[in-house]
Design an enzyme around this catalytic site. Structure first.
Site, mmCIF file in Angstrom:
data_model
loop_
_atom_site.group_PDB
_atom_site.id
_atom_site.type_symbol
_atom_site.label_atom_id
_atom_site.label_comp_id
_atom_site.label_asym_id
_atom_site.label_seq_id
_atom_site.Cartn_x
_atom_site.Cartn_y
_atom_site.Cartn_z
ATOM 1 N N ASP A 288 0.822 -1.299 -0.092
ATOM 2 C CA ASP A 288 0.010 -0.126 -0.098
ATOM 3 C C ASP A 288 0.992 1.154 -0.037
ATOM 4 O OD1 ASP A 288 -2.104 1.788 0.186
ATOM 5 O OD2 ASP A 288 -3.227 0.636 1.624
HETATM 6 C C1 NOJ Z 1 -4.091 3.814 0.054
HETATM 7 C C2 NOJ Z 1 -4.969 2.797 0.158
HETATM 8 O O1 NOJ Z 1 -5.038 2.366 1.287
HETATM 9 C C3 NOJ Z 1 -5.338 1.973 -1.005
HETATM 10 O O2 NOJ Z 1 -6.687 1.224 -1.069
HETATM 11 C C4 NOJ Z 1 -5.330 2.615 -2.249
HETATM 12 O O3 NOJ Z 1 -5.483 1.594 -3.139
HETATM 13 C C5 NOJ Z 1 -3.835 3.457 -2.411
HETATM 14 N N1 NOJ Z 1 -3.758 4.330 -1.321
HETATM 15 C C6 NOJ Z 1 -3.727 3.872 -3.775
HETATM 16 O O4 NOJ Z 1 -4.302 5.064 -3.794
#
Ligand code: NOJ
Length: 748
Positions: A288
């Protein structure tokens, strides 16, 4: 340099000729061979480049990091980009990767296509409320078509985190509290996004996220600590991810949380043992956003270099936004702290995905301005969004047949969300247009009533203490026969980093309802809600005649909601998550354990029982609850046999009659209870559901098949097993019932 590039081109041409469109399976050896030949040409640095992702920053989904991304692309230091889209924009970046890097390896473009791309469908919690897997697959297919026409190859969806805490803002992005329902939606999302053939330019890679336990954040506070036993992990939190793998999901994303002391992004047990060894997952794993760097703040790595090593050792392939792989992988390999082979594996998996998409045949395959223009907001897609909004709403109460609305009445339409086109899209609305494209509830009303019979007033803001507009709301309501009040949350109150300690309606909205009720004790009040989590509606329940939970219904939400309110669509949604009486009951979910001191049915006030002194244990609205304008009666539950064996199966049938005045859909739910186990089992478990259509007066008999596989669970030795004994079984229209039937699973 030129010579190297020319010789590479020869090789590339070979690939292009030999790479014919075809259906690709995970075990496709041809593709592995192609990846291996390409990797022979790659330097360590170039291989590392494939494991790096940066944000284009066109949408902001995390802290922006001021690195010079374009120069990294030119150097071959980047394999993927997120938050860039449009045919024009992605082409510019792809041209740099293809024409200006030594090997011309195309970039992969990822984006959060969570519940639609431009045409926004209801939020995921709402989609789960439809219990309509065909619709989830269809709308994900549409989202993939729109996104891919805009240059996107990969969505960071579906989010498969089981969530039992409505304080957690991300409950809106998943399918709620239940493992079975979440697993079923996982399959539907993956099939929808990835289609049958990844090579097809309308399909995109799906990503099962966040692995794992993210929904169990302590106190519902985002990113917070998670502690849970392996039994709960395996029985509740892991199965939706396994379902995604069985459906062919190509990628996984790590979770931000730690699990039992080890942050997910460096958790070998999760990635090496479970994902790769047990489940044989062949796709790639992305972190993430900035999660490798966060290992330092977690207190798990002393610096970014150590964090990079820990993540790679855990089996993580791609680094989203930490700059960690780009900065440290090479030196870690050169000094022998990591094996080059680990980098090779990661690079290989990323390249394989690019091959499967066909990017080596044509890096611009997904980049087509005409297709983009003709695909986005197609009439057919907008109609699908209207339908999804209608089937996703849940009728929570409907006293004295207040709904459907009578079209001859004068209606006061009041509330901060009654004429809203911005919040209605919900959180994670991708590239959705918040500036006027969406249809508000007011727009929907105009399709059913002449303007002179709709009286609109905003009443108050979503989250403000002011009351000055109450007077206008009251004078507006005075002109009408009844009141439809549209209240709820701001779209930013759910989604990432949007936890709330109160789950009541924000601001003065409940006061507005009270003011209207006081002034008009006899007028019917219908409450329509737009929100991203279960709310505490204990006051609203007492002050209203009907409540429709519309969630955030998307681009065509206002029209879909009007279709339900005026009876064009008879509501069929059922809650995928429990609505507590108040925040003190959290966590509350239907498939809890019984405890050694459950409250007796006939005397709930008895001392020394597992209860509260001030409120009942029961929720305000249970999981599976949702009314219709008609009435469905369940009768004649029969079991094909009173006993079952490990190798046979048993059929449970029930008659469902539409006993009311409207045709409609019902969602019949199959529950079982394993009465005694070597580890205790939940009091009820959903094991099947069917959405059926019944004309008024019609009766249908439906059948569920139960076999040993449906009854399995992880025991205390972490064996996935079934145990003989007595089971209770029921088929009902909600989880709020008492079992009456049993069968025995024999030990033969
Ligand atoms: C953080 C989020 O937790 C995740 O779900 C998302 O896909 C990513 N950012 C990318 O935007």
């Amino acid at each position: 340099m030129k010579i190297i590039k020319a010789s590479f081109l020869t090789v590339l041409i070979f690939f292009v000729i030999s790479c014919q469109p075809k259906k690709v399976g995970l075990q496709d050896n041809d593709y592995y061979k192609k990846v291996d030949s390409l990797m022979k040409l790659m330097t360590l640095q170039e291989k590392i480049g494939q494991t790096v992702m940066y944000s284009g920053g066109w949408s902001v989904t995390g802290p922006i990091i001021s690195d010079n991304n374009i120069s990294y692309i030119k150097n071959g230091d980047v394999g993927a980009m997120l938050n860039v889209y449009t045919a024009e924009g992605t082409r510019k970046l792809q041209e740099i990767a293809v024409n200006e890097t030594r090997l011309g390896i195309p970039l992969l473009f990822g984006y959060d296509v969570i519940h639609g791309f431009k045409t926004i469908f209801p939020i995921n919690l709402a989609a789960a409320s439809s219990w309509d897997l065909d619709d989830i697959e269809k709308t994900s297919r549409i989202a993939a078509d729109e996104a891919s026409s805009s240059g996107i190859h990969w969505t960071f969806a579906p989010m498969l985190d089981v969530a039992r805490d409505p304080r957690w803002g991300r409950i809106s992005e998943g399918a709620g509290e239940d493992v079975f329902l979440t697993s079923k939606t996982a399959e539907a999302y993956v099939k929808g996004f990835q289609g049958d053939n990844l090579y097809d330019k309308t399909t995109i890679l799906a990503c099962a996220k966040h692995f794992v336990g993210y929904g169990a954040a302590q106190a519902g506070r985002d990113y917070h600590t998670v502690n849970m036993g392996e039994g709960e992990l395996r029985n509740v939190y892991l199965p939706p991810f396994k379902a995604a793998i069985d459906a062919g999901v190509e990628t996984f994303m790590t979770a931000f949380n730690e699990l039992n002391g080890v942050p997910a992004t460096a958790n070998k047990f999760l990635y090496k043992e479970i994902l790769r060894n047990e489940w044989k997952f062949n796709g790639f794993v992305v972190t993430d956003y900035t999660a490798i760097n966060e290992l330092i703040k977690h207190g798990f790595a002393k610096d970014a270099k150590e964090a990079t090593k820990l993540a790679m050792n855990a089996g993580i392939d791609m680094d989203m936004m930490s700059s960690a792989n780009r900065k440290y992988l090479s030196s870690l390999v050169k000094e022998g702290s990591l094996q080059e082979n680990q980098v090779n594996e990661a690079c290989r998996r990323v390249l394989l995905a690019k091959y499967k998409l066909g990017l080596f045949d044509n890096p611009y395959k997904y980049i087509d301005k005409d297709r983009e223009k003709n695909t986005i907001y197609k009439r057919e897609y907008l109609n699908a969004a209207r339908h999804s909004a209608a089937i996703s709403s849940v009728l929570l109460k409907n006293d004295a047949r207040t709904l459907p609305l009578n079209k001859t009445q004068k209606i006061a339409l009041i509330g901060p969300l009654a004429n809203d086109k911005r919040h209605i899209l919900g959180n994670w609305a991708a590239a959705g247009d918040r500036k006027g494209k969406a249809a508000s509830v007011y727009d929907g009303f105009k399709e059913y009533l002449p303007k002179n019979r709709i009286f609109y007033a905003k009443g108050c803001e979503i989250d403000s203490k002011e009351k000055e507009n109450f007077t206008k709301a009251i004078s507006t309501a005075n002109k009408a026969d009844m009141i439809v009040l549209v209240l709820g949350e701001d779209y930013n109150m759910s989604g990432e980093a949007a936890s709330r300690s109160s789950i009541k309606l924000p601001g003065n909205q409940t006061s507005l309802l009270k003011a209207l009720r006081n002034k008009f004790p006899k007028k019917k009040i219908v409450l329509v809600l737009m929100n991203g989590r279960p709310l505490d509606l204990s006051e609203e329940e007492l002050l209203t005649d009907a409540i429709l939970e519309a969630w955030f219904p998307g681009t065509m939400g206002g029209l879909g909601i009007a279709d339900v309110l005026f009876g064009t669509y008879n509501p069929s949604g059922k809650l995928p998550v429990t609505f507590p009486r108040n925040v003190g009951q959290i966590p509350i979910y239907y498939n809890m354990k019984n405890t050694g001191r459950p409250i007796p049915e006939n005397n709930p006030k008895q001392d020394y029982k597992s209860n509260y002194l001030d409120i009942p244990n029961t929720p305000l609205y249970p999981f599976g609850h949702g009314l219709s304008y008609t009435k469905f009666t369940y009768s004649n539950v029969t079991l094909s046999s009173k006993s079952n064996t490990y190798s046979s199966s048993l059929e449970a049938t029930v008659d469902i009659k539409n006993d009311g005045d409207y045709d409609g859909f019902e969602i019949a739910q199959l529950y079982i209870h394993d009465k005694v186990g070597s580890v205790t089992r939940p009091v009820k478990e959903l094991k099947g559901f069917k959405k059926i259509f019944l004309k008024k007066g019609e009766t249908k008999t439906i059948t569920f098949t139960i076999n040993a596989e449906n009854l399995k669970f992880y025991n205390s030795n972490m064996e996935y097993t079934v145990e003989p004994g007595e089971f209770e079984i029921a088929i009902q229209g909600s989880s709020d019932f008492k079992f009456k039937n049993t069968f025995v699973l024999e030990d033969i």
